[in-house]
Design an enzyme around this catalytic site. Structure first.
Site, mmCIF file in Angstrom:
data_model
loop_
_atom_site.group_PDB
_atom_site.id
_atom_site.type_symbol
_atom_site.label_atom_id
_atom_site.label_comp_id
_atom_site.label_asym_id
_atom_site.label_seq_id
_atom_site.Cartn_x
_atom_site.Cartn_y
_atom_site.Cartn_z
ATOM 1 N N ARG A 6 56.618 43.237 -46.356
ATOM 2 C CA ARG A 6 56.266 43.662 -44.992
ATOM 3 C C ARG A 6 54.960 44.444 -45.012
ATOM 4 O O ARG A 6 54.120 44.307 -44.148
ATOM 5 C CB ARG A 6 57.390 44.498 -44.363
ATOM 6 C CG ARG A 6 56.992 45.052 -43.011
ATOM 7 C CD ARG A 6 58.107 45.614 -42.128
ATOM 8 N NE ARG A 6 59.317 46.010 -42.780
ATOM 9 C CZ ARG A 6 59.481 47.175 -43.442
ATOM 10 N NH1 ARG A 6 58.498 48.044 -43.523
ATOM 11 N NH2 ARG A 6 60.629 47.451 -43.996
ATOM 12 N N TYR A 44 43.967 36.872 -20.295
ATOM 13 C CA TYR A 44 45.043 35.955 -20.666
ATOM 14 C C TYR A 44 46.356 36.411 -20.027
ATOM 15 O O TYR A 44 46.671 37.608 -20.033
ATOM 16 C CB TYR A 44 45.145 35.952 -22.202
ATOM 17 C CG TYR A 44 46.260 35.123 -22.757
ATOM 18 C CD1 TYR A 44 46.210 33.725 -22.708
ATOM 19 C CD2 TYR A 44 47.372 35.720 -23.346
ATOM 20 C CE1 TYR A 44 47.237 32.969 -23.231
ATOM 21 C CE2 TYR A 44 48.396 34.961 -23.878
ATOM 22 C CZ TYR A 44 48.331 33.589 -23.809
ATOM 23 O OH TYR A 44 49.344 32.838 -24.329
ATOM 24 N N ASP A 55 39.017 40.425 -27.139
ATOM 25 C CA ASP A 55 39.791 39.236 -27.478
ATOM 26 C C ASP A 55 38.786 38.096 -27.672
ATOM 27 O O ASP A 55 38.187 37.613 -26.723
ATOM 28 C CB ASP A 55 40.779 38.928 -26.349
ATOM 29 C CG ASP A 55 41.712 37.767 -26.697
ATOM 30 O OD1 ASP A 55 41.320 36.914 -27.533
ATOM 31 O OD2 ASP A 55 42.821 37.712 -26.138
ATOM 32 N N LYS A 77 44.877 29.518 -32.268
ATOM 33 C CA LYS A 77 43.903 28.648 -31.599
ATOM 34 C C LYS A 77 42.841 28.159 -32.597
ATOM 35 O O LYS A 77 43.202 27.484 -33.539
ATOM 36 C CB LYS A 77 43.298 29.399 -30.399
ATOM 37 C CG LYS A 77 44.338 30.165 -29.562
ATOM 38 C CD LYS A 77 45.336 29.271 -28.844
ATOM 39 C CE LYS A 77 46.534 30.020 -28.264
ATOM 40 N NZ LYS A 77 46.234 31.163 -27.412
HETATM 41 C C1 LIG Z 1 46.913 32.328 -26.866
HETATM 42 C C2 LIG Z 1 46.148 33.547 -26.523
HETATM 43 C C3 LIG Z 1 46.665 34.813 -26.764
HETATM 44 C C4 LIG Z 1 48.063 35.019 -27.294
HETATM 45 O O1 LIG Z 1 48.213 34.582 -28.595
HETATM 46 P P1 LIG Z 1 49.608 34.051 -29.203
HETATM 47 O O2 LIG Z 1 49.232 33.638 -30.564
HETATM 48 O O3 LIG Z 1 50.072 32.926 -28.333
HETATM 49 O O4 LIG Z 1 50.560 35.204 -29.155
HETATM 50 C C5 LIG Z 1 45.877 35.916 -26.472
HETATM 51 N N1 LIG Z 1 44.647 35.780 -25.948
HETATM 52 C C6 LIG Z 1 44.119 34.578 -25.686
HETATM 53 C C7 LIG Z 1 42.752 34.495 -25.091
HETATM 54 C C8 LIG Z 1 44.840 33.419 -25.957
HETATM 55 O O5 LIG Z 1 44.312 32.226 -25.680
#
Ligand SMILES: *Cc1c(COP(=O)(O)O)cnc(C)c1O
Length: 385
Positions: free
Chosen positions: A52, A104, A176, A201
């Site tokens: 962890r 998001y 982000d 992504k």
């Molecule tokens: C998908 C996404 C998230 C969340 O990420 P997860 O891996 O699905 O928890 C946060 N910010 C953006 C811009 C995203 O496209």
């Protein structure tokens, strides 16, 4: 010891951790699934003791991402939301968090749910409005989240300007960077304290891992985040990190190719009579075009467009479209189409969507690695319907 210059980012992505195996000389990094590690002797722990708190595959991915983002260290988490929660969970009741009005959907939900439990105070602000951001900061803020380009309307905000404003107010900023990846934008160089990724992504890029990363500009912050991930257990799984590092190898060629195709598709969509508007920062018609050209190294492979005819037209389009798959998410090798109002942004509710400018006729595209002619033919099929 002399400071060695970091290799080019493409080289870091392709080669970080390659041929470092001391046991057998494996070229591809071995996978360490073990949850626990032997002590060399009494009171003699090794580098790792318990999974962890630390794992070689997680650390290898974290080091690569920290280098690519120009940060001091990274924590690899079980999802993008977990990476955000790693920061949010360290706040106190007195703290104030500012998030963009068009962030998001899951981010807005997490911030709102924690604020509703009085774990901190939250404000939702249109960050392209200097006065609105200034007024929110004047209330005293701990953390400001920035998202550029935004999801799904691809609005671009001036990251360097906002991080400077945030710093002057004594707050920290987190960007982000999921939509562009460090291949196309480096928020720490633009003054951010933290960079957040849904590695689900572009970084993994193959739509087969849910994961996240939180990179800190400052070493003490990186250590605090790592300790908090161990405390809360938000850390990602070793196999997920191993897969994500494998995906990261091809980040640059993937995103370069997908961005080029996206530029062609956006230009084509703009000429279609049934398309009311196209939102892609690479188009000269986009209000953030010049700013994106300055602060990004490319325009990316995400776009959205507005169909004439609202929800019914959307239904006919998605039932007929070819080459694109109707699904949430983005950043994979395959092209996807999604309908924010009923999919990614459904949890926002109609009022918040209206404020963010997300209409029922809006469709979002994630451009993958298929040939542009096939993608355009698929879109044409949808538009004919
Ligand atoms: C998908 C996404 C998230 C969340 O990420 P997860 O891996 O699905 O928890 C946060 N910010 C953006 C811009 C995203 O496209």
């Amino acid at each position: 010891m002399s400071e060695t210059k970091l290799p080019a980012p493409e080289t870091i992505a392709a080669s970080h951790g390659i041929a470092t195996d001391g046991a057998y000389g494996a070229v591809a990094p071995p996978l360490y699934l073990s949850t626990t590690y032997t002590f060399e002797g009494f009171e003699q722990p090794r580098t790792y003791d318990y999974g962890r708190g630390g794992n070689p595959n997680r650390d290898m991915l974290g080091e690569a991402l920290a280098k690519l983002e120009g940060g001091a260290g990274a924590v690899i988490t079980s999802s993008g939301m977990a990476a955000l929660d790693l920061l949010l969970g360290q706040l106190t009741r007195e703290d104030h968090v500012i998030v963009p009005h068009d962030c998001y959907g899951g981010t807005l939900r997490l911030v709102n749910e924690r604020a509703a439990r009085r774990q901190f105070r939250a404000s939702i602000v249109d960050q392209s409005d200097d006065a609105a951001l200034g007024a929110a900061l004047a209330q005293g803020a701990a953390l400001v989240l920035i998202e550029s380009p935004s999801n799904p309307l691809m609005r671009v905000v001036d990251i360097a300007k906002i991080t400077a404003q945030v710093r002057a107010a004594g707050a920290r900023s987190v960007v982000d960077n999921t939509f562009l990846s460090p291949a196309l934008q480096q928020p720490i160089a633009l003054g951010a304290d933290y960079v957040l990724h849904s590695t689900t992504k572009y970084l993994n890029g193959h739509s087969d891992v849910i994961g996240g990363a939180l990179i800190a500009a400052d070493a003490a912050d990186a250590a605090a985040n790592r300790a908090w991930a161990n405390t809360t257990g938000l850390s990602g799984a070793p196999f997920d990190s191993w897969l994500t590092l494998r995906g990261l190898r091809t980040l640059f060629p993937r995103i370069e190719r997908a961005s080029r195709t996206a530029g062609l598709i956006a230009a084509w969509l703009e000429t279609q009579p049934d398309v009311r508007a196209v939102y892609y920062p690479g188009l000269a018609s986009h209000p953030g075009h010049a700013l994106a050209g300055r602060q990004q190294r490319g325009f990316g492979a995400m776009m959205s467009f507005e169909l004439e005819g609202g929800r019914e037209a959307v239904r006919r389009f998605v039932e007929a479209v070819g080459a694109f798959t109707l699904a949430e998410s983005l950043g994979g090798v395959e092209s996807l189409v999604s309908h924010p109002a009923t999919m990614t942004h459904a949890s926002m509710g109609p009022e918040a969507r209206a404020i963010a400018g997300i209409s029922d006729g809006l469709l979002r595209l994630s451009i993958g690695l298929e040939h542009q002619d096939d993608l355009i033919a698929g879109l044409e099929q949808g538009l004919k319907a």
